[in-house]
Design an enzyme around this catalytic site. Structure first.
Site, PDB file in Angstrom:
ATOM      1  CB  THR A 183      -1.138   4.702   3.963  1.00  0.00           C
ATOM      2  OG1 THR A 183      -1.118   3.731   5.003  1.00  0.00           O
ATOM      3  CG2 THR A 183       0.226   5.293   3.830  1.00  0.00           C
ATOM      4  CE  LYS A 192       0.957   1.016   4.303  1.00  0.00           C
ATOM      5  NZ  LYS A 192       1.590   2.188   4.850  1.00  0.00           N
TER       6      LYS A 192
HETATM    7  O1  LIG Z   1       2.399   2.383   7.586  1.00  0.00           O
HETATM    8  C1  LIG Z   1       1.951   3.415   7.991  1.00  0.00           C
HETATM    9  C2  LIG Z   1       0.568   3.545   8.472  1.00  0.00           C
HETATM   10  O2  LIG Z   1      -0.040   2.315   8.638  1.00  0.00           O
HETATM   11  C3  LIG Z   1       2.807   4.627   7.996  1.00  0.00           C
HETATM   12  O3  LIG Z   1       2.755   5.194   6.753  1.00  0.00           O
HETATM   13  P1  LIG Z   1       3.988   6.036   6.210  1.00  0.00           P
HETATM   14  O4  LIG Z   1       5.189   5.147   6.329  1.00  0.00           O
HETATM   15  O5  LIG Z   1       3.614   6.385   4.818  1.00  0.00           O
HETATM   16  O6  LIG Z   1       4.096   7.243   7.100  1.00  0.00           O
END
Ligand SMILES: O=C(CO)COP(=O)(O)O
Ligand SMILES: NC(=O)C1=CN([C@@H]2O[C@H](COP(=O)(O)OP(=O)(O)OC[C@H]3O[C@@H](n4cnc5c(N)ncnc54)[C@H](OP(=O)(O)O)[C@@H]3O)[C@@H](O)[C@H]2O)C=CC1
Length: 310
Positions: free
Chosen positions: A224, A167
């Site tokens: 996200t 994702k």
């Molecule tokens: O995995 C995440 C939220 O579940 C954190 O996302 P980021 O690494 O894009 O900040």
């Protein structure tokens, strides 16, 4: 070992390691948060631990494994990996790397829609811990679960981990979509098409399709791809504003795993002949080969097809 574990050592004092440490501490575990920069002897804090948590980014996983192999862990120590990335050298996930290095140790994956800054503020969240060893998964479940943090278990560690990993590529695309102000219809189309792309790759790599419809797949995709707190989303958003990737990464607070994951994913997709149209455009964008607007055009002008093909 049943119920709440007493001693937890977290390797990696970044955003996620610190948040996980706080969650375990609030549940009255003894927590050691270890960083490469702390100067503390790693051996002394892992050899007394019931659970050793790896909360390092993917590039930190091989050196961390090497250190622990040299130290030698006490039999029965539960290993928990919370990394969301793909190793650029082997293309493997963290679960694979840990499994190969410690085949006889109970190994658990933790992954879900878990933006650390929200959890730090005490906002409610849910996650998944997954293992082939149910008792180990249950131990970790009780270790972190609270009224603010609901922890589910399942027995598909690879699918659980790959949801959180793949994702991140989609979060970059989503940041672009919002940055270009493409609207709610476009965003909805992007996320809906992102999910089968994740399922296609995730199942080819050994995850179960149904896992991607749970918290660690769809759940994390939604979190996200919709939050400016996500570093991966921020990368996409800022690319859409015309900043270069180098400029963005220089200023970014923390790790955006999706940048490396995209590159590794494109290699995997090539090797396995997987259809990953969104990832291909994210990759070209990150390489500086196309502009954000051109990436959108490329996605829209593909051959027309049936919704549920491939
Ligand atoms: O995995 C995440 C939220 O579940 C954190 O996302 P980021 O690494 O894009 O900040
Ligand atoms: N932040 C979040 O909201 C969430 C993050 N994650 C995942 O957790 C992982 C860590 O993310 P996060 O804490 O946010 O990242 P940060 O950028 O805040 O911290 C990076 C972490 O990786 C470690 N690290 C980096 N390079 C190396 C290396 N060469 N050797 C050993 N360790 C290294 C650092 O260790 P050190 O402390 O020793 O410097 C630090 O713990 C990522 O895979 C991320 O996708 C998962 C869920 C939520």
């Amino acid at each position: 070992m049943n119920g709440k574990a007493k001693v937890v050592t977290i390797i990696g004092a970044g955003a996620w390691g610190t948040t996980l440490g706080n969650l375990a501490f609030q549940n009255r575990s003894s927590v050691y948060l270890w960083s490469r920069h702390s100067g503390e002897d790693l051996r002394s804090v892992v050899c007394t631990a019931d659970v050793v948590v790896s909360a390092v980014s993917i590039k930190g996983v091989p050196p961390t494994i090497e250190k622990l192999q040299k130290i030698g862990l006490p039999e029965g120590t539960i290993l928990l990996t919370a990394t969301k990335g793909l190793d650029p050298v082997t293309t493997k996930t963290a679960f694979h790397l840990w499994r190969e290095a410690f085949p006889n140790f109970p190994l658990v994956v933790l992954s879900g829609p878990n933006l650390s800054k929200e959890i730090d503020r005490g906002l409610p969240a849910a996650t998944v811990v997954s293992s082939y060893e149910k008792t180990a998964a249950e131990t970790v479940q009780f270790l972190f679960a609270s009224e603010k943090f609901r922890v589910y278990i399942n027995d598909d560690p690879l699918g659980t981990e790959l949801g959180g990993t793949l994702k991140n590529v989609m979060a970059i695309a989503s940041g672009v979509c919002d940055g270009l102000q493409l609207g709610t219809n476009a965003k909805s189309a992007l996320l809906t098409r992102a999910l089968p792309e994740m399922v296609r790759v995730g199942t080819a790599l050994g995850g179960r399709a149904e896992t991607f419809f749970g918290l660690s797949g769809l759940g994390d995709l939604l979190a996200t791809c919709n939050s400016p707190l996500s570093r991966n989303y921020q990368v996409g958003y800022q690319l859409s504003l015309g900043l270069s990737l180098a400029e963005i990464l220089e200023r970014l607070e923390g790790t955006a795993e999706g940048v490396n994951t995209t590159e590794v994913l494109i290699r995997i997709a090539g090797d396995k002949n997987l259809y990953v149209p969104i990832a291909v455009q994210v990759h070209r964008l990150l390489q500086g080969e196309i502009t954000p607007a051109e990436a959108v055009t490329e996605l829209m002008r593909r051959d027309l097809k049936s919704e549920f093909d491939r």
